[in-house]
Design an enzyme around this catalytic site. Sequence first.
Site, PDB file in Angstrom:
ATOM      1  NE  ARG A 146      -4.351   0.449   1.943  1.00  0.00           N
ATOM      2  CZ  ARG A 146      -5.247   0.523   2.731  1.00  0.00           C
ATOM      3  NH1 ARG A 146      -5.458   1.468   3.361  1.00  0.00           N
ATOM      4  NH2 ARG A 146      -6.033  -0.157   1.948  1.00  0.00           N
ATOM      5  NE  ARG A 164     -10.021  -5.600   0.040  1.00  0.00           N
ATOM      6  CZ  ARG A 164      -9.125  -4.591   0.088  1.00  0.00           C
ATOM      7  NH1 ARG A 164     -10.030  -3.245   0.844  1.00  0.00           N
ATOM      8  NH2 ARG A 164      -7.903  -4.131   0.667  1.00  0.00           N
ATOM      9  CG  HIS A 183      -8.228  -0.162  -3.782  1.00  0.00           C
ATOM     10  ND1 HIS A 183      -7.666  -1.078  -2.461  1.00  0.00           N
ATOM     11  CD2 HIS A 183      -8.761   0.385  -2.365  1.00  0.00           C
ATOM     12  CE1 HIS A 183      -7.840  -1.312  -1.771  1.00  0.00           C
ATOM     13  NE2 HIS A 183      -8.225  -0.368  -0.904  1.00  0.00           N
ATOM     14  CG  ASP A 223     -14.184   6.365  -1.866  1.00  0.00           C
ATOM     15  OD1 ASP A 223     -13.595   5.315  -0.262  1.00  0.00           O
ATOM     16  OD2 ASP A 223     -13.397   6.136  -2.829  1.00  0.00           O
ATOM     17  CD  GLN A 226     -13.054  -1.912  -1.269  1.00  0.00           C
ATOM     18  OE1 GLN A 226     -12.274  -1.572  -0.901  1.00  0.00           O
ATOM     19  NE2 GLN A 226     -13.829  -2.533  -1.365  1.00  0.00           N
ATOM     20  CB  CYS A 259     -14.082   1.388  -0.466  1.00  0.00           C
ATOM     21  SG  CYS A 259     -13.624   3.145  -0.208  1.00  0.00           S
TER      22      CYS A 259
HETATM   23  N1   CP Z   1     -10.961   0.000   2.471  1.00  0.00           N
HETATM   24  C1   CP Z   1     -10.118  -0.685   2.204  1.00  0.00           C
HETATM   25  O1   CP Z   1      -9.461  -0.785   2.245  1.00  0.00           O
HETATM   26  O2   CP Z   1     -10.045  -0.310   3.872  1.00  0.00           O
HETATM   27  P1   CP Z   1      -9.049   0.073   4.618  1.00  0.00           P
HETATM   28  O3   CP Z   1      -8.277   1.074   3.907  1.00  0.00           O
HETATM   29  O4   CP Z   1      -9.212   0.207   5.995  1.00  0.00           O
HETATM   30  O5   CP Z   1      -7.531  -1.766   4.256  1.00  0.00           O
HETATM   31  N1  NVA Z   2      -9.709   6.698  -2.283  1.00  0.00           N
HETATM   32  C1  NVA Z   2      -9.734   6.176  -0.518  1.00  0.00           C
HETATM   33  C2  NVA Z   2      -9.413   4.373  -0.624  1.00  0.00           C
HETATM   34  C3  NVA Z   2      -9.188   3.936   0.547  1.00  0.00           C
HETATM   35  C4  NVA Z   2      -9.861   2.347   1.589  1.00  0.00           C
HETATM   36  C5  NVA Z   2      -8.229   6.296  -0.230  1.00  0.00           C
HETATM   37  O1  NVA Z   2      -7.553   6.212  -1.217  1.00  0.00           O
HETATM   38  O2  NVA Z   2      -7.677   6.718   0.373  1.00  0.00           O
END
Ligand code: CP
Ligand code: NVA
Length: 319
Positions: free
Chosen positions: A107, A295, A134, A228, A137, A267
């Site tokens: 990440r 997930r 992502h 989102d 997701q 998400c």
């Molecule tokens: N949806 C998602 O990726 O959640 P987290 O940021 O908690 O991993």
């Molecule tokens: N768009 C959001 C998704 C989090 C799961 C971000 O990148 O913060």
Amino acid sequence: MKETEPKRDLLSIDDFEKELSGIIDWAIKMKNDDGFAENFKPLDGMTIGSIYEKPSTRTRVSFEVGVHKLGGQPLTLLANDIQLGKSESIADTAAVLSRFMDGITYRCFGHSDVQELASHATVPVINALSDMHHPCQAAADLMAVTENSDSVKGHVSWVGDGNNVLHDLMLACASLGIDIKYATPEGFEPDPDIVSRAVSIASGNSCSISATNDPVEAVSDAGVIYTDVFVSMGEEGMKGKIDAFNGFQVNEELVSNAHPDYLFMHCLPAHRGEEVTDAVIDSKNSIVFDQAENRMWAQMSLLTKMCNDAAWHTYNELF
Ligand code: CP
Ligand code: NVA
């Protein structure tokens, strides 16, 4: 990773375009299999490392629990605790971790970072969220849509920012032949290259991708409404961004334009009262916690496919 298999990476859901439907079906089988799955350990003896430069609840827990269920050892590496980004390059980190790990999830902020890690790692790399994509997701979300396919009566709609989650949702819908209409404020549209790619996939699968700046137009007669956060991780310094989203809140008035049995998706984490109201996210139409659970199942399917493809096929054929 089993050494006979060529390494594959998952940087965007497009990397598994042709296999997405099979990945999802496998995940649904595994989710509903309370017999054989208990003894199915395709990651036995393997270690999957997960690097986080941003916070996470769902991704971290779903990878840790999912790897464990598949017989593997999860190892979480928080960016503040490792040399990456301080005294060691992404390339060297990738080379070192490849000597210990059988797969790496990452990440990160800039998407080029996960591309660089993948290009220097000799084991499969999974993007666990970057500023552009992502994919895990999207796999989980389309799994939730597939599980509800008998009751989904219209297109998938998106209301909000043209962000990483929309990019992979759009690509995944196109791959599965599902129409998607997205509404973003002017200036916050998704990446044009990703839209072009999604349109190209959609044209081969008899479905459409359409864009508007009007949330009502996007959700009218929709079978799914997805939103989102308006400000993603890494954008906290973009003061005033949120002001552009006036009129984009998913509330009872907006959802009244959708099909009565529409599904609400997010998400998570949600900023309740901002992009969505409690009345919508807590309604009977909401499947946000199914998405969260999925997930894990979707990632178990992807991890097995990427780290032990023979076992993935064996399980698929047995069930
Ligand atoms: N949806 C998602 O990726 O959640 P987290 O940021 O908690 O991993
Ligand atoms: N768009 C959001 C998704 C989090 C799961 C971000 O990148 O913060």
